[in-house]
Structures are given as structure tokens and as C-alpha cells.
Design a protein around this motif. Structure first.
Motif, PDB file in Angstrom:
ATOM      1  N   SER A  28       0.871  -1.134   0.028  1.00 29.01           N
ATOM      2  CA  SER A  28       0.113  -0.024  -0.216  1.00 29.01           C
ATOM      3  C   SER A  28       0.871   1.187   0.032  1.00 29.01           C
ATOM      4  O   SER A  28       0.249   2.372  -0.149  1.00 29.01           O
ATOM      5  CB  SER A  28      -0.939   0.135   1.166  1.00 29.01           C
ATOM      6  N   ALA A  29       2.195   1.165   0.388  1.00 26.14           N
ATOM      7  CA  ALA A  29       2.854   2.131   0.135  1.00 26.14           C
ATOM      8  C   ALA A  29       3.285   2.736  -1.344  1.00 26.14           C
ATOM      9  O   ALA A  29       3.797   3.716  -1.373  1.00 26.14           O
ATOM     10  CB  ALA A  29       4.489   2.161   0.828  1.00 26.14           C
ATOM     11  N   GLN A  30       2.887   1.988  -1.972  1.00 25.13           N
ATOM     12  CA  GLN A  30       3.148   2.188  -3.653  1.00 25.13           C
ATOM     13  C   GLN A  30       2.004   3.042  -4.239  1.00 25.13           C
ATOM     14  O   GLN A  30       0.670   2.582  -4.016  1.00 25.13           O
ATOM     15  CB  GLN A  30       3.407   0.920  -4.447  1.00 25.13           C
ATOM     16  N   ALA A  31       2.063   4.150  -5.030  1.00 20.41           N
ATOM     17  CA  ALA A  31       1.335   4.859  -5.332  1.00 20.41           C
ATOM     18  C   ALA A  31       0.393   4.172  -6.403  1.00 20.41           C
ATOM     19  O   ALA A  31       0.679   3.317  -7.153  1.00 20.41           O
ATOM     20  CB  ALA A  31       1.722   6.136  -5.816  1.00 20.41           C
ATOM     21  N   GLY A  32      -0.925   4.093  -6.411  1.00 18.38           N
ATOM     22  CA  GLY A  32      -1.802   3.648  -7.583  1.00 18.38           C
ATOM     23  C   GLY A  32      -2.826   4.766  -7.981  1.00 18.38           C
ATOM     24  O   GLY A  32      -2.635   5.683  -7.764  1.00 18.38           O
ATOM     25  N   ASP A  33      -4.164   3.821  -7.896  1.00 18.55           N
ATOM     26  CA  ASP A  33      -5.231   4.866  -8.181  1.00 18.55           C
ATOM     27  C   ASP A  33      -5.654   5.752  -7.021  1.00 18.55           C
ATOM     28  O   ASP A  33      -6.290   6.553  -7.158  1.00 18.55           O
ATOM     29  CB  ASP A  33      -6.353   3.925  -8.402  1.00 18.55           C
ATOM     30  N   VAL A  34      -5.185   5.216  -5.754  1.00 15.52           N
ATOM     31  CA  VAL A  34      -5.264   6.472  -4.644  1.00 15.52           C
ATOM     32  C   VAL A  34      -3.937   6.273  -3.978  1.00 15.52           C
ATOM     33  O   VAL A  34      -3.152   6.060  -4.277  1.00 15.52           O
ATOM     34  CB  VAL A  34      -6.132   5.452  -3.579  1.00 15.52           C
ATOM     35  N   PRO A  35      -3.914   7.558  -3.452  1.00 16.57           N
ATOM     36  CA  PRO A  35      -2.471   7.977  -2.965  1.00 16.57           C
ATOM     37  C   PRO A  35      -1.939   6.778  -1.937  1.00 16.57           C
ATOM     38  O   PRO A  35      -2.625   6.164  -1.371  1.00 16.57           O
ATOM     39  CB  PRO A  35      -2.782   9.214  -2.035  1.00 16.57           C
ATOM     40  N   ALA A  36      -0.562   6.741  -2.184  1.00 14.89           N
ATOM     41  CA  ALA A  36       0.094   5.749  -1.158  1.00 14.89           C
ATOM     42  C   ALA A  36       0.149   6.052   0.134  1.00 14.89           C
ATOM     43  O   ALA A  36      -0.055   7.121   0.643  1.00 14.89           O
ATOM     44  CB  ALA A  36       1.588   5.818  -1.453  1.00 14.89           C
ATOM     45  N   HIS A  37      -0.323   5.029   1.058  1.00 11.45           N
ATOM     46  CA  HIS A  37      -0.239   5.084   2.468  1.00 11.45           C
ATOM     47  C   HIS A  37      -0.011   3.908   2.918  1.00 11.45           C
ATOM     48  O   HIS A  37      -0.265   2.763   2.700  1.00 11.45           O
ATOM     49  CB  HIS A  37      -1.933   5.467   2.959  1.00 11.45           C
ATOM     50  N   ALA A  38       0.709   3.926   4.127  1.00 11.27           N
ATOM     51  CA  ALA A  38       1.509   2.820   4.868  1.00 11.27           C
ATOM     52  C   ALA A  38       1.445   2.995   6.380  1.00 11.27           C
ATOM     53  O   ALA A  38       1.884   4.304   6.643  1.00 11.27           O
ATOM     54  CB  ALA A  38       2.481   2.249   4.024  1.00 11.27           C
ATOM     55  N   GLY A  39       1.328   1.966   7.118  1.00 15.22           N
ATOM     56  CA  GLY A  39       1.623   2.115   8.607  1.00 15.22           C
ATOM     57  C   GLY A  39       2.295   0.881   8.812  1.00 15.22           C
ATOM     58  O   GLY A  39       2.995   0.155   8.122  1.00 15.22           O
TER      59      GLY A  39
END
Length: 129
Positions: A54-65
């Protein structure tokens, strides 16, 4: 306003999926192998992401915890004992905490180390419908 999504992170979604579907009995809404598991809750969604994906940008901004987050899922006040038995039957260590006359919480960890809580909404003074 109300929370629509709650997000947790797990490095191993293959380990997380049976925990959330079999132990907690949640209904899987959708998944993308290696990226995320989405579960439908009453009035909202529980999103479990692999943080590396999920840290990789795609259709939605990247987000990771990171694994180690917290989420509290609402249960009926009268279901606390049944849930404690169910969780222990699955080999989980359960910590109970009483909030005076408002109810009791059950704390335990998922396979990724996220701290989960099951509690009635009354612990926050929210009346159940």
C-alpha cells in the motif's frame, strides 16, 4: 460524522485472512492478493493492508503504516463472556478490563501484532440502538 473505515496493517495477509474470517467471523468484502483485505462491518469497513504494497502509489494515494495499530469493534454488552470463550478457544490471550458500570472490554492481538478490542459502545457513553 462517523468512522467509515478503520485501517490496520499486516505483513502477512495469508495469515491475517483466516484470523479475521474464522476467529472473528467477519465477512470478507474484497481482497487483492498480497495488497489488502477489506471486511464489511455494521456501518463501516475494516481495511487490512500489507504496508509494503500500500506504500506504492496507484489509483489512490500511497499510504502505509506498521503492524501494531489498534481497533475496537463493537459487540453487544451481553456477549462479552461468549466472545472471551471463543477467543480463548482459538488460543488467544485475552485481557479483560471493566469500565465501571459502562461495560467491559476484551483486548487481544491479531497475528500481525495489532491490538484489537471488543467492547460495547456504552464504554464511551454511546447508547446501543
Amino acid at each position: 460524522m462517523r468512522a467509515l473505515e478503520t485501517c490496520l496493517y499486516a505483513d502477512d495477509l495469508d495469515l491475517a485472512e483466516p484470523f479475521y474470517t474464522e476467529v472473528l467471523g467477519l465477512s470478507l468484502h474484497s481482497k487483492v492478493a498480497g495488497r489488502h483485505l477489506f471486511y464489511r462491518l455494521s456501518g463501516g469497513m475494516l481495511l487490512i493492508f500489507n504496508p509494503a504494497a500500500s506504500a506504492q502509489a496507484g489509483d489512490v494515494p500511497a499510504h502505509a503504516g506498521r503492524p501494531g495499530g489498534h481497533a475496537c469493534l463493537a459487540i453487544e454488552r451481553t456477549a462479552t463472556d461468549d466472545w472471551a470463550r471463543r477467543l480463548r478457544a482459538h488460543g488467544l490471550e485475552v485481557t479483560r478490563y471493566a469500565w465501571g458500570d459502562r461495560g467491559e472490554s476484551l483486548y487481544f492481538q491479531d497475528p500481525a501484532g495489532n491490538v484489537l478490542e471488543l467492547a460495547p459502545a456504552s464504554i464511551w457513553g454511546i447508547l446501543e440502538a
